[in-house]
Scaffold this active site. Sequence first.
Site, PDB file in Angstrom:
ATOM      1  N   ARG A 124       6.983 -58.625  27.574  1.00  0.00           N
ATOM      2  CA  ARG A 124       6.459 -57.878  26.407  1.00  0.00           C
ATOM      3  C   ARG A 124       5.990 -58.790  25.281  1.00  0.00           C
ATOM      4  O   ARG A 124       5.913 -58.382  24.144  1.00  0.00           O
ATOM      5  CB  ARG A 124       7.477 -56.884  25.847  1.00  0.00           C
ATOM      6  N   LYS A 146      -8.526 -63.599  20.881  1.00  0.00           N
ATOM      7  CA  LYS A 146      -9.009 -62.733  21.968  1.00  0.00           C
ATOM      8  C   LYS A 146      -8.511 -63.324  23.281  1.00  0.00           C
ATOM      9  O   LYS A 146      -8.742 -64.506  23.551  1.00  0.00           O
ATOM     10  CB  LYS A 146     -10.545 -62.710  21.993  1.00  0.00           C
ATOM     11  N   GLU A 188     -22.886 -72.351  20.931  1.00  0.00           N
ATOM     12  CA  GLU A 188     -22.004 -71.624  19.998  1.00  0.00           C
ATOM     13  C   GLU A 188     -22.092 -72.234  18.594  1.00  0.00           C
ATOM     14  O   GLU A 188     -22.041 -71.525  17.593  1.00  0.00           O
ATOM     15  CB  GLU A 188     -20.544 -71.650  20.482  1.00  0.00           C
ATOM     16  N   LYS A 230     -15.213 -69.354  11.769  1.00  0.00           N
ATOM     17  CA  LYS A 230     -14.619 -68.348  12.653  1.00  0.00           C
ATOM     18  C   LYS A 230     -13.342 -67.771  12.052  1.00  0.00           C
ATOM     19  O   LYS A 230     -13.123 -66.556  12.082  1.00  0.00           O
ATOM     20  CB  LYS A 230     -14.354 -68.917  14.048  1.00  0.00           C
TER      21      LYS A 230
HETATM   22  N1  GLY Z   1     -16.198 -65.196  20.865  1.00  0.00           N
HETATM   23  C1  GLY Z   1     -16.366 -64.089  19.987  1.00  0.00           C
HETATM   24  C2  GLY Z   1     -15.123 -63.679  19.285  1.00  0.00           C
HETATM   25  O1  GLY Z   1     -14.112 -64.363  19.376  1.00  0.00           O
HETATM   26  O2  GLY Z   1     -15.126 -62.683  18.619  1.00  0.00           O
END
Ligand code: GLY
Length: 364
Positions: A124, A146, A188, A230
């Site tokens: 979990r 992600k 990227e 990011k």
């Molecule tokens: N690679 C796109 C994101 O992490 O949202």
Amino acid sequence: MKTLKVHLDKKAVLSHEIRIGRSIRDRMILLIAKNHPAPLYAVVTDSNVNRLYGRTLADAMIQAGLNTSVLEIPAGESAKNMATVLSLATRLLEQGADRQTLLIALGGGVVGDLTGFLAAIFMRQVGYIQLPTTLVGQVDSAVGGKTAVDLPQGKNLLGAFHQPRAVFADLQFLDTLPEREFVNGLAEIIKYGIIEDEKLFGLLENNMDAVLRRDPALLLKIVETCCRIKKSIVEIDEREQGLRRILNFGHTLGHALEAESGYRLSHGEGVALGMIAAANLSSALGYLAADEAGRIGRLVAQAGLPTRIDADLRPEAVLGRLKADKKKKDGALHFVLVKKIGMPFVNGGIGDDKIGSVLEGMRA
Ligand code: GLY
């Protein structure tokens, strides 16, 4: 070593650090021992990276008193599936792993996504650390939480948002990265310039030769800039409800082209073509000046990425893949366009005729 802090909630409970530098392995091990104590550290890595770095990392961790094991998976996208997750979970149990075990993802996007997904569901949820060894990993996939594996029906169809406890981007890993892999990462990086930072875009325009020579100081600056962009986006929209969609600039068409080529096109090559198509669409729809779209095409070419779509990739087939994608995503395809370099926006309704003619115009 540069440090960026990622704050995902106001109380900073979910914060973690991204550390970027060159040859930072020994300092990283000290930081892991101090900040992330665990009874067992399981380094998940693929057969290529293990040969170069896995065993030596584990030996150094053991020497520092950390109970460490290495779990190897086959190299390549074909291992990014549930069978590999189950095999890793079984091996973890055999080693006595429990909820305090910390996974360490040592590798590129496949290892990072898969290890993060395993960490999201094992007992979990356990913690994991991202140790990206590719340029794509360092500027993109290791940051933002992600995680996913593929299904036979498509990529990343099983996944979860699960943030790492820390990210360590050691630029030394890039020294051994094959040229095509390195250039993949440049797609990227160009994307970050287009969606957020015209200064970064200009830096790339003026210094692409040095970037391709992998100039260490320049790479440090670029990786740090991309991680900063990011993390700022993820801090605002961790679950991709809105703003985070801009990170998909060039990816909607890029994925369709990549798949239609039977993956002869790499991810970076697909994204490069997708970015040019998105720039040309932005220009055809009157949002972006034609010379700005031209700058994007020229920078992609300078990086050694493709600017023309192979004649055997038919626009109708690519449009068919976009439609299938649209069905999966509740009927709405979020196309990221640009008004100028550094100013993206999301457009929900672009006619097939417009997309088709842009694709046709890019065919070799
Ligand atoms: N690679 C796109 C994101 O992490 O949202």
